[in-house]
Design an enzyme around this catalytic site. Structure first.
Site, PDB file in Angstrom:
ATOM      1  N   GLU A 205       0.860  -1.181   0.000  1.00  0.00           N
ATOM      2  CA  GLU A 205       0.000   0.000   0.000  1.00  0.00           C
ATOM      3  C   GLU A 205       0.889   1.221   0.000  1.00  0.00           C
ATOM      4  OE1 GLU A 205      -4.083  -0.688   2.469  1.00  0.00           O
ATOM      5  OE2 GLU A 205      -2.598   0.654   3.308  1.00  0.00           O
TER       6      GLU A 205
ATOM      7  N   ASP B  49      -5.349   9.322  10.065  1.00  0.00           N
ATOM      8  CA  ASP B  49      -4.104   8.720  10.537  1.00  0.00           C
ATOM      9  C   ASP B  49      -3.700   9.230  11.908  1.00  0.00           C
ATOM     10  OD1 ASP B  49      -3.076   6.923   8.419  1.00  0.00           O
ATOM     11  OD2 ASP B  49      -3.383   8.723   7.203  1.00  0.00           O
TER      12      ASP B  49
ATOM     13  N   TYR C 129     -11.226  -3.653   3.098  1.00  0.00           N
ATOM     14  CA  TYR C 129     -10.350  -3.254   4.199  1.00  0.00           C
ATOM     15  C   TYR C 129     -11.214  -3.101   5.445  1.00  0.00           C
ATOM     16  CZ  TYR C 129      -6.440  -0.529   6.277  1.00  0.00           C
ATOM     17  OH  TYR C 129      -5.404  -0.078   7.051  1.00  0.00           O
TER      18      TYR C 129
END
Lengths: 268, 390
Positions: A45, A56, A171
């Site tokens: 990725e 994040d 995911y």
């Protein structure tokens, strides 16, 4: 068969590694990718660095900052994908990006350039299914898988809607929170994997917070087809900023150890 | 128009993890809007606690100077010293109705953080405020005020260490603590339904101003002026006038000039982009990275703007202008001396533009300026800029 489908067909579970393009520098980034591949990453990725990476945690955010300070642009991210494609022709590569990067280029151009660089999938972390119509036709036109995200908080109805537009793999976000290492893995993973498994035949990969070999083992035991490790690897780049050899060694050692948590299983 | 859209703008560009919280918020908001008990309690807090309605002051000296009839909508008189409390009381009460046990907020200059700390104290909810590390140093007094009010201030050391990073940090906290935490966003920005909620809670400004000016003058004003950072005070005063024949002018931070790269004028100089959950105008580079911005007024120092303003710009219903730091500082001193009212530096941008707008009005022309906050918080900074001389 696409590279992503091919990988999951022959290997289960797979080990997915994450790196930010341009971290720790534009030139050094390809060395990082190659080390990760040599150490056993099955799918890479590659994140396009962005000024405001809200999904994040601090470790990956600092990687975005390092990459941007080094002058990394989306063109450099595409160049990294192209380089990986040359180095490991069969290895699937997924571009991980925030939506404004795509919007600024225009989805048509972004997906066309991603495909030309050799990317197999694109994951747009802040583009929920409600807004994904803006990119769907271009992903399809260029043969790029749209990697969808499902969170522990995603309702069953939303899971259906998300899965109807997903391709490649799904995911699964292991926890309520941002990316980053955790001491313990969320206990709800098996439940999430099981619930989504009932709704799709796509491979399921689990990420966010997976940072130790025992986490990797737990994800595999939960029945996931892949495990995604980001912050635990990105942190090693940061810790070895002044020692490139040490950084490559640390990355390789960590990946081999983390991979050790994987126990091959038959695909159900 | 799609739900949560203002023309093409707005939307919900957030990680999947946040979607359930936004959906819950949307549902709760619809429920509290229809709940007479919510309206009753919010109305009590606004009137008895915060001090609404605020005055619409006819400024005799200013009017004589400018040659038209000038009114100030006095949000500086609201408890806490700025319009921010309209929104924080509304959202904090909503959080109570949702059963949330904790409030988080972002703050730039500290005004929204203080207003959230006030609302949290009044309603018995613990508050954590994310504030860029740079801003905690620039606005040390507001950090102390928040702490005095019982809030915990969390300095944010990531990114540019200013408002946008404080928003990022608050969003990260929210993602991790959805079940018991309400993110009390301070402006009409971010993903749907925040722009709508903030606009609705701030619209009390325009509703009062419209009624007050009609009572006083027997007609609507010619022009309404407000400053625009994220745009909450402006949308609050504009919204009730949108369908009237009234000129609406939003004033952005011109910083050191629109031809420099040191300003915060996202509508005047930005381009369309997605930022912190919404499609709007954005100051960004060719690759889509948000740019650093500048304004002497911390509350206007932000690279993007609420999506409803983006729509109002495109439709031409609102005109957006910019005022430089120097003009705003001059207006800050001018209003202080002329009327005895020290405006917030943000609000001083609206005052500065009013000085220009007045040229187009004759002596019977009516100009309403939203004085979104008082300037006590800026006095020390301005003193420093002027070497201590008033």
């Amino acid at each position: 068969m696409s590279r992503i489908a091919g990988l999951f067909a022959r290997k289960n579970p797979v080990f997915i590694g994450f790196t930010v393009a341009g971290d720790p520098g534009i030139g050094a980034s390809s060395g990082v990718a190659k080390t990760m591949i040599d150490a056993g990453v099955d799918l890479l990725e590659v994140a396009v660095p962005y000024s405001d990476p809200v999904a994040d945690g601090p470790v990956i955010e600092r990687a975005h900052v390092r990459a941007l300070r080094a002058g990394t642009t989306p063109d450099d991210a595409f160049a990294l994908v192209r380089e990986v494609r040359g180095y490991a022709p069969a290895l699937p590569v997924v571009l991980f990006t925030y939506y404004n990067i795509v919007h600024r280029r225009g989805p048509e151009r972004f997906f066309s350039e991603a495909a030309a660089a050799g990317a197999d999938g694109v994951l747009i972390v802040d583009l929920p299914v409600e807004e994904s119509g803006e990119v769907a036709p271009y992903a399809a036109r260029h043969g790029i898988d749209r990697i969808a995200l499902i969170a522990p908080t995603t309702s069953p109805e939303r899971q259906h809607a998300i899965l109807s537009g997903a391709s490649g793999f799904v995911y699964l976000i292991s926890l309520e929170g941002v990316t980053g290492e955790r001491d313990r893995l969320s206990s709800g993973i098996a439940g999430l994997v099981g619930a989504v498994r009932e709704k799709t035949d796509l491979p399921l990969a689990v990420g966010f917070g997976v940072s130790r070999p025992e986490h990797v083992a737990a994800v595999a035991a939960a029945g996931a087809n892949g495990v995604i490790v980001g912050s635990a690897l990105v942190r090693l780049i940061e810790e070895h900023s002044s020692d490139e050899t040490g950084m490559h060694e640390a990355l390789a050692t960590a990946i081999i150890a983390l991979r050790g948590g994987l126990v091959p299983q038959s695909r159900t | 128009m799609k739900a949560g859209r203002y023309g093409i703008y707005g939307g919900q560009y957030v990680p999947e993890t946040l979607m359930s919280a936004l959906i819950e918020l949307e549902e709760t908001y619809a429920r509290v809007l229809a709940d007479p008990e919510f309206s009753r309690r919010l109305s009590w807090y606004l009137h008895e606690y915060a001090g609404r309605e605020t005055a619409l002051t006819f400024c005799e000296n200013l009017s004589r100077d400018l040659g038209c009839r000038v009114y100030l909508k006095r949000e500086d008189l609201l408890h806490g010293g700025a319009h921010k409390l309209n929104n924080t009381l509304g959202q904090a009460l909503m959080a109570k109705f949702m059963g949330k046990r904790r409030l988080i907020a972002e703050t730039g200059a500290g005004q929204h953080g203080v207003a959230t700390a006030i609302a949290g104290a009044a309603l018995g909810l613990p508050v954590e405020v994310y504030m860029g590390e740079v801003d905690t140093r620039r606005q040390a007094l507001n950090v102390f005020r928040m702490e005095l009010l019982g809030a915990r201030v969390v300095p944010v050391a990531s990114g540019t260490r200013t408002l946008k990073d404080a928003i990022n940090a608050a969003m990260r906290d929210w993602v991790a603590n959805l079940r018991d935490t309400h993110y009390l966003l301070g402006s009409c920005v971010g993903p749907h339904p925040f722009p709508r909620i903030v606009r609705d809670f701030q619209s009390v400004i325009g509703e009062e101003a419209r009624r007050q000016v009609l009572e006083r003058e027997g007609r609507l004003p010619d022009t309404v002026v407000a400053c625009v950072g994220g745009g909450s005070n402006a949308i609050g005063i504009f919204y009730p006038f949108v369908n009237d024949d009234v000129a609406l002018v939003g004033v952005e931070a011109g910083g050191e000039g629109l031809d420099t790269d040191r300003h915060g004028a996202s509508l005047s100089r930005g381009s369309v982009g997605v930022f912190q959950g919404a499609l709007s105008y954005l100051l960004q580079d060719a690759d889509g990275q948000a740019l650093e911005t500048h304004s002497v007024a911390a509350g206007l120092d932000h690279p993007s703007v609420g999506p409803e303003h983006a729509m109002l710009k495109d439709s031409g219903r609102v005109r957006y202008e910019a005022v430089t730091d120097a003009e705003a500082l001059a207006a800050f001193r001018y209003l202080s001396r002329t009327e005895g009212i020290i405006p917030a530096l943000e609000s001083a941008h609206a005052v500065a533009y009013a000085l220009r707008a007045a040229e187009d009005l004759d002596k019977d022309g009516i100009l309403v300026v939203n004085l979104s906050g008082r300037g006590d918080k800026d006095v020390a900074d301005v003193a420093n800029l002027h070497g201590g001389a008033a």
